[in-house]
Scaffold this active site. Structure first.
Site, PDB file in Angstrom:
ATOM      1  N   GLU A 126       1.021  -1.183  -0.037  1.00 39.49           N
ATOM      2  CA  GLU A 126       0.282  -0.152  -0.092  1.00 39.49           C
ATOM      3  C   GLU A 126       0.962   1.144  -0.074  1.00 39.49           C
ATOM      4  O   GLU A 126       1.693   1.384   0.900  1.00 39.49           O
ATOM      5  CB  GLU A 126      -0.952  -0.022   1.206  1.00 39.49           C
ATOM      6  N   ALA A 266       1.736  -0.214  10.868  1.00 39.28           N
ATOM      7  CA  ALA A 266       1.508  -1.712  10.380  1.00 39.28           C
ATOM      8  C   ALA A 266       0.582  -1.872   9.103  1.00 39.28           C
ATOM      9  O   ALA A 266       0.190  -0.662   8.595  1.00 39.28           O
ATOM     10  CB  ALA A 266       0.924  -2.350  11.590  1.00 39.28           C
ATOM     11  N   ASN A 269      -2.383  -6.479   5.102  1.00 33.93           N
ATOM     12  CA  ASN A 269      -2.065  -7.458   4.025  1.00 33.93           C
ATOM     13  C   ASN A 269      -3.275  -8.531   4.676  1.00 33.93           C
ATOM     14  O   ASN A 269      -3.162  -9.247   5.641  1.00 33.93           O
ATOM     15  CB  ASN A 269      -0.847  -7.709   3.888  1.00 33.93           C
ATOM     16  N   GLU A 302      -5.381  -3.109  12.297  1.00 32.98           N
ATOM     17  CA  GLU A 302      -5.178  -3.851  11.205  1.00 32.98           C
ATOM     18  C   GLU A 302      -6.155  -5.122  11.135  1.00 32.98           C
ATOM     19  O   GLU A 302      -6.470  -5.431   9.961  1.00 32.98           O
ATOM     20  CB  GLU A 302      -3.728  -4.209  11.234  1.00 32.98           C
ATOM     21  N   GLU A 324      -9.711   4.099   6.096  1.00 28.69           N
ATOM     22  CA  GLU A 324      -8.803   4.215   7.179  1.00 28.69           C
ATOM     23  C   GLU A 324      -9.890   5.357   8.444  1.00 28.69           C
ATOM     24  O   GLU A 324      -9.516   4.764   9.726  1.00 28.69           O
ATOM     25  CB  GLU A 324      -7.765   5.224   6.913  1.00 28.69           C
TER      26      GLU A 324
HETATM   27  N1  BES Z   1      -3.101   0.690   5.986  1.00 23.21           N
HETATM   28  C1  BES Z   1      -2.384   1.401   6.749  1.00 23.21           C
HETATM   29  C2  BES Z   1      -0.995   1.275   6.459  1.00 23.21           C
HETATM   30  C3  BES Z   1       0.088   1.754   5.592  1.00 23.21           C
HETATM   31  C4  BES Z   1       1.229   1.486   5.709  1.00 23.21           C
HETATM   32  C5  BES Z   1      -0.448   2.607   4.498  1.00 23.21           C
HETATM   33  C6  BES Z   1       2.042   2.111   4.757  1.00 23.21           C
HETATM   34  C7  BES Z   1       0.205   3.276   3.421  1.00 23.21           C
HETATM   35  C8  BES Z   1       1.442   2.940   3.864  1.00 23.21           C
HETATM   36  C9  BES Z   1      -2.593   0.808   7.959  1.00 23.21           C
HETATM   37  O1  BES Z   1      -3.789   0.320   8.259  1.00 23.21           O
HETATM   38  C10 BES Z   1      -2.503   2.047   9.243  1.00 23.21           C
HETATM   39  O2  BES Z   1      -3.454   2.844   9.161  1.00 23.21           O
HETATM   40  N2  BES Z   1      -1.355   1.892   9.885  1.00 23.21           N
HETATM   41  C11 BES Z   1      -1.292   3.161  10.825  1.00 23.21           C
HETATM   42  C12 BES Z   1      -1.584   2.627  12.266  1.00 23.21           C
HETATM   43  C13 BES Z   1      -3.053   2.763  12.557  1.00 23.21           C
HETATM   44  C14 BES Z   1      -3.356   2.253  13.975  1.00 23.21           C
HETATM   45  C15 BES Z   1      -3.713   3.994  12.655  1.00 23.21           C
HETATM   46  C16 BES Z   1       0.269   3.320  10.857  1.00 23.21           C
HETATM   47  O3  BES Z   1       0.606   2.649  10.184  1.00 23.21           O
HETATM   48  O4  BES Z   1       0.373   4.381  11.395  1.00 23.21           O
HETATM   49 ZN    ZN Z   2      -5.401   1.559   8.708  1.00 21.23          ZN
END
Ligand code: BES
Ligand code: ZN
Length: 872
Positions: A126, A266, A269, A302, A324
């Site tokens: 992503e 995180a 996937n 996740e 999100e």
């Molecule tokens: N889908 C995102 C992760 C992501 C990673 C998106 C790299 C684009 C590039 C994941 O679900 C996400 O939102 N992660 C957050 C943490 C979450 C608890 C808000 C993050 O990685 O900061």
């Molecule tokens: Zn997310």
């Protein structure tokens, strides 16, 4: 093209992809230097679509070895591959496409696509990383079934993981292989593989309908004894999503892997979540309560994406908040249910204001559904996430919990297997509740934080409340309309008792409104005493409240309101007002002392702390320097900081005895448990240690630091010592470094503690950290622990009057952008806040940003910095 804004992709240009990919077969010959990827894609022209002139596939940095159409090898005249796009004329309506490409994981420092982390190979796709693995229509609305075969050396890569269910495995000489099948069609951004020498812990989960799921968490061997908490959080998350939204897991296995190099927190996937190990690995010795709470939250987040994101995905990246924002809302609700709802809500509001309100007031303000972007990497913002979650909460507050939940379940069920839009979400809420949610779409299309202005009056026994909303203009969006604002109010008398008022013939002690106009007037007859208005109870909408409350009235609410948010907010509001006055006084060398009213509020906190330590700690948390900068124009951060220190000194002076007594009774050797109640006590202890640093207490704090038996207390004490910034701090840092120099995650805390401290000479300290042997630009956690900790969490250092903070950060950004543009552009957003700083420093910052723009920088960096540069 220095100084030129990069080309943008527009929402209005969305066109469906003309083909479906019925099946995707991938095979990997894994090697860190050169991995061979073979793909076979079954194309079928969609009904009603015309045969396009060319089939276009995305592909970035791929070494093309061979291509086949319907089994026939193509020669170089039969396709073009340039500008990250592969084009060829379609041979027929249905055809197979095969590609063999080579990629180098080891050379991939951007950590997007297939890369090497430690000695493991892993992926991050992503948003647009899959195109760095092989040719594909790398967009979320093209969903396909993936079958994956992995082959690698069995000693170097004993573990081979991919999405879906394991199908087969075996040995071939020095190598072994594993085959994985994912039965659920998915977009390429959810693809993942991992190969490495990892250990795992397992657990079993029985789903709602009685199916057994094998849960595994994989990490490097050094971390294997620190993943029990994550496993427990995963099991609780799975149960919660069944209980609250009826969502069940849908594969035989659920794998989670922790890696040490990861651009974000995180990634969800399908069936193979990949985590930054900082958000997975924890024990009492190495992680703080904050880390534990974050792990619980991110594991849940996740996992929840399995429905809000994976089973129902997004049509295009403009809909990013659809997954999100909704998933943040879901993880916030989960955390509230696992811990304290009151404390959770205040934490979420603090975070929203610190990050999203700042973004919304700055040069990169955008709506929850943006209409254009240059790089989608830059749109993983607080607006998409936190404001997106608040807008969902607005809908929940309008509909009520039960109608809202029905709507959410309907959304999952009617859109299962689809790439949806925000309209699909709203349609499900509307149709299952019979509420039109008038105007809700404006929350998605308008940038900027609405202001809600409240004026109250009592004239001839008529009590009136005038509510007026308006949203100030943002970049490219000068005119704004009203948005629906759900609002709860209650009324208190001077003694802090609830008042019952006569409203249109009925007696009420609270009132719920859904504002759907610019102005609203409410009147109550027969009132003798002007009520103290408790408003925006529970923070039911992401607005800025401007009210005509006097400090006396706020103090009544701070002492008596039964709404925990308003009680907290009322104290914060008095403190904010006085700190801004204090900063002005410091600047002009005027006398400044905090009011008796405010001090009484603070003094009360110590008396009631034992009822709820976590809540008391939140009350004692002074408004952040950054938030006060946001609330000013032409700010001098050091003056704001100085006013804050004066306030903290007064709080300490007036409550010395209670603080000392609490600390004297505090059990530094108590057995550690990460639960919310124990964590709450430690957060109150942290507030006391910080206040104690306003006394001549260095050696005392250092002794406590030495005797602390858990990382939470150690870090609280290190923070208090850092505030003093004397020799005791250096001693503590030395001990800390010697204890933890071999643990990267703990070492990040060593760096961030120093980078974020305003004491002494922060820029000099930053420069020392940058040449520290353990500092590297290739590990995002380490970069964040130094560069982001300084640029975001050290406003005094970053905004140093001589510009040396800006200069040093820009120098690092130039280097980092050449290594990892996604992380570099993220750190650069710290400059958004400079728009609120006094003009002289702003102009120095601008010189440095222009210097940055003259370099050969990435399009991510270009997009962020050019827009800041225009507004600064
Ligand atoms: N889908 C995102 C992760 C992501 C990673 C998106 C790299 C684009 C590039 C994941 O679900 C996400 O939102 N992660 C957050 C943490 C979450 C608890 C808000 C993050 O990685 O900061
Ligand atoms: Zn997310």
């Amino acid at each position: 093209m220095p100084n030129q804004a990069p080309a943008k992709i527009q929402l209005k240009d969305y066109r469906p992809y003309p083909y479906s990919i019925l099946q995707t077969n991938l095979s990997f010959e894994l090697d860190k230097k050169r991995t061979i990827v073979k793909s076979k894609l079954e194309f079928a022209l969609n009904k009603n679509d015309e045969v396009p002139e060319y089939v276009s596939l995305d592909g970035e940095n791929l070494e093309l070895i061979e291509l086949k159409l319907n089994g026939r090898l193509l020669d170089t005249t039969e396709y073009t591959y340039s500008n990250d796009t592969l084009r060829f004329p379609p041979p027929s309506d249905k055809f197979s496409f095969e590609a063999t490409v080579a990629i180098s994981p080891e050379a991939n420092k951007a950590l997007s696509g297939l890369y090497l982390s430690g000695e493991s190979l892993c992926t991050q796709c992503e948003a647009e990383g899959f195109r760095r693995i092989t040719f594909f229509p790398d967009r979320p609305d093209v969903m396909s079934r993936f079958f994956v075969r992995l082959e690698a050396n069995k000693d170097t890569y004993p573990i081979l993981l991919a999405n879906g269910n394991p199908i087969a495995s075996g040995t071939i000489g020095e190598n072994h292989f594993a085959e994985w099948n994912d039965p659920w069609p998915k977009p390429s951004y959810l693809f993942a593989i991992v190969a490495g020498n990892l250990l795992n812990k397992s657990a079993d989960f029985k789903t709602l309908s009685g199916k057994n799921v094998k849960l595994n968490i994989y990490v490097e061997s050094v971390d294997i004894d620190r993943i029990d908490y994550a496993m427990d959080a995963l099991i609780r998350s799975m149960k919660w999503d069944e209980d609250v939204f009826g969502r069940e897991y849908d594969l035989d296995v659920f794998n989670v892997v922790g890696v040490r190099d990861f651009n974000a927190g995180a990634m969800e996937n399908k069936g193979l979540n990949i985590f930054n190990s900082a958000l997975l690995v924890a024990d009492s010795q190495t992680a703080t309560d904050f880390d534990f709470a974050n792990i619980e939250r991110v594991i849940a987040h996740e996992y929840f994406h399995n429905w809000s994101g994976n089973r129902v995905t997004c049509r295009d990246w403009f809909q990013l908040s659809l997954k999100e924002g909704l998933t943040v809302f879901r993880d916030q609700e989960f955390s509230a249910d696992q811990r304290s709802r009151a404390v959770q809500r205040i934490h979420d509001v603090i975070q929203l204001r610190a990050r999203q309100f700042a973004e919304d007031a700055g040069p990169n303000a955008h709506s929850v559904r943006p209409h254009e972007y240059a790089s989608i990497d830059n749109f993983y913002t607080s607006t998409i996430y936190e404001k997106g979650a608040e807008v969902i909460r607005v809908a929940q507050n309008i509909l009520g919990e039960s109608n809202f939940n029905k709507g959410a379940i309907k959304y999952f069920e009617t859109n299962d297997g689809k790439a949806a839009t925000i309209e699909d979400w709203l349609e499900a809420l509307r149709s299952s509740s019979n509420d039109p949610l008038d105007g809700i779409e404006k929350w998605y299309s308008q940038a900027g934080t609405p202001i809600l202005d409240v004026k109250t009056d009592l004239v001839e026994n008529t009590y009136s409340i005038k509510l007026a909303q308006n949203t100030p203009p943002t970049n490219n969006q000068p005119v704004k309309e009203w948005v629906p604002i759900p609002l709860d109010m209650a009324f208190f008398n001077k003694n802090g008792e609830k008042m019952v008022l006569d409203f249109e013939g009925t007696h009420i002690d609270s009132i719920h409104l859904n504002l759907s106009t610019e102005e609203t007037l409410i009147e109550f007859e027969g009132i003798d005493e002007k009520p103290v208005l408790s408003i925006l109870r529970g923070f039911t909408a992401p607005v800025k409240l401007i009210s005509d409350h006097t400090n006396e009235e706020l103090a009544i609410l701070a002492a008596h309101d039964d709404d925990t948010f308003v009680r907290w907010e009322s104290l914060q509001t008095i403190a904010r007002k006085e700190l801004l006055i204090g900063a002005y006084a410091v600047k002009n060398n005027m006398e400044f002392s905090t009011s008796k009213i405010l001090m009484n509020c603070y003094n009360n906190v110590f008396d009631i702390a034992q009822n709820d330590y976590a809540y008391a700690a939140l009350l004692l948390q002074l408004p952040a320097t950054n938030d006060l900068i946001q609330a000013s124009n032409d700010a001098y951060p050091e003056n704001i900081f100085a006013a804050r220190e004066l306030l903290a000194t007064s709080i300490y002076e007036q409550n010395k005895d209670k603080i000392s007594k609490f600390i004297a009774d505090y059990k530094f050797d108590a057995e550690y448990s990460p639960d919310a109640k124990s964590a709450g006590l430690r957060s109150y202890a942290a507030a006391c240690f910080y206040l104690l640093s306003f006394d001549d207490s260095s050696s005392e704090l250092l002794e406590y630091f030495k005797s602390a038996n858990n990382m939470t207390d150690k870090m609280s004490l290190l923070f208090a010592l850092a505030r003093k910034g004397d020799d005791a701090w250096s001693q503590a840092l030395n001990i800390f470094y010697n204890d933890w120099k071999s643990n990267n995650l703990v070492l990040d805390k060593y760096f961030s503690n120093q980078a974020a401290s305003a004491s002494g000479n922060p820029v000099k300290r930053l420069k020392d950290l940058l040449v520290h042997p353990d500092f590297v630009l290739t590990n995002p956690n380490r970069v964040r622990s130094v560069l982001a900790s300084f640029a975001v969490n050290n406003p005094v250092g970053f905004n140093s009057a001589d510009g040396s903070g800006y200069e040093t950060i820009v120098n690092e950004l130039i280097k980092l952008d050449g290594i990892n543009p996604m992380v570099a552009a993220r750190v650069a957003t710290a400059f958004e806040r400079v728009v609120k700083i006094e003009p002289q420093r702003r102009s120095i910052a601008k010189q440095h940003l222009e210097r940055l723009l003259r370099e050969n920088i990435s399009k991510q960096m270009q997009e962020i910095v050019s827009s800041i540069n225009k507004s600064i």
